[in-house]
Design an enzyme around this catalytic site. Structure first.
Site, short mmCIF file in Angstrom:
data_model
loop_
_atom_site.label_atom_id
_atom_site.label_comp_id
_atom_site.label_asym_id
_atom_site.label_seq_id
_atom_site.Cartn_x
_atom_site.Cartn_y
_atom_site.Cartn_z
CG ASP A 79 -0.60 -9.87 0.18
OD1 ASP A 79 -1.28 -9.22 1.33
OD2 ASP A 79 0.20 -8.88 -0.30
CG HIS A 130 -2.05 -6.47 -3.10
ND1 HIS A 130 -0.97 -5.23 -2.39
CD2 HIS A 130 -1.59 -7.40 -3.31
CE1 HIS A 130 -0.19 -6.27 -2.65
NE2 HIS A 130 -0.58 -6.85 -2.99
CG HIS A 226 0.73 -14.54 -1.67
ND1 HIS A 226 2.51 -14.82 -1.54
CD2 HIS A 226 0.84 -12.89 -2.37
CE1 HIS A 226 2.83 -13.45 -1.51
NE2 HIS A 226 2.26 -12.60 -2.19
#
Length: 258
Positions: A79, A130, A226
């Site tokens: 992410d 996102h 991430h």
């Protein structure tokens, strides 16, 4: 799904994106992303035009957690990027281990680093929307705002990739709403959750990140990492240990179901 704080760095780039609402027509799509047949099927094929690219088919509206590899499959999701420092290192680790992942990209980051978006796609990974600015309070905002965040990010990511559309939508911090899920599904983006929160964003140390995966992978297949938002060196180190360990446990790597 826990919400992560401390992400104000996205606010500095939102001004370039807010207010853009027109959707650009998409004229091509990579069949490696669209075929939905698993992590290794045609993932490195070259781009080919799709006549339906400008009219994506609706997908299921419920939040996906399962893997297309079945009960012993896991989904690696990355992410907040792309990031010029950390995304290339994450890509290297994935390549070294023969793993395909799903990259949930922030629209402004994708717009700023189109070369990295293209590198992600070229390596056979999938894209996920996102939002434009990673607002973890999305579920408290008007529908017009949610729409702008989702649709503008979809456009930014698609343009940065050279025409490859995101196949999933992950709300920042899990801040889904019925409206946002339905909007994403109508655009062919399956709402995407997670089962394992590695807490790598908090930088607890690589050993703690690895321990989180090992203790929580029994909860479900979709694992959250991430590649942006700060120093992600612990994430890179943890991935180098976690990916071989998962293979040793008999897991295979796939994509979230669509």
């Amino acid at each position: 799904m826990a919400r992560h704080g401390g992400r104000g760095w996205y606010g500095r780039v939102i001004a370039a994106a807010v207010g853009v609402t027109a959707m650009a027509a998409v004229t091509s799509v990579w069949t490696a992303q669209a075929d939905g047949s698993g992590a290794d099927s045609g993932a490195e094929a070259s781009a080919r035009p799709s006549p339906a690219a400008s009219a994506p088919a609706r997908v299921a509206v419920d939040i996906a957690h399962a893997s297309d590899r079945g009960p012993r499959g896991v989904n690696i999701t990355i992410d907040d990027g792309p990031d010029p420092v950390w995304t290339p290192q994450v890509l290297d680790v994935l390549r070294e281990n023969g793993v395909k992942a799903t990259f949930c990209m922030v629209g402004t980051q994708a717009q700023a680093h189109p070369d990295l978006v293209k590198a992600v796609v070229a390596a056979g990974h999938r894209l996920c929307d996102h939002t434009v600015s990673h607002d973890t309070s999305m579920d408290t905002k008007p529908q017009a705002y949610q729409s702008q965040q989702i649709l503008d990010a979809e456009r930014m990511i698609t343009e940065a990739s050279g025409g490859v559309r995101p196949l999933y939508y992950r709300a920042p911090g899990g801040a889904f709403t019925p409206y946002s899920r339905d909007l994403a599904a109508s655009r062919g983006m399956r709402p995407l959750g997670w089962n394992v929160d590695t807490k790598d964003f908090e930088r607890p140390g690589a050993a703690a990140i690895v321990a989180n995966v090992k203790s929580e992978v029994g909860n479900g297949p979709t694992i959250l990492f991430h590649d942006a938002g700060g120093d992600r060196s612990q994430t890179v180190t943890a991935l180098r240990e976690v990916l071989p360990w998962l293979k040793q446990q008999g897991y295979s790597f796939g994509f979230p179901v669509r």
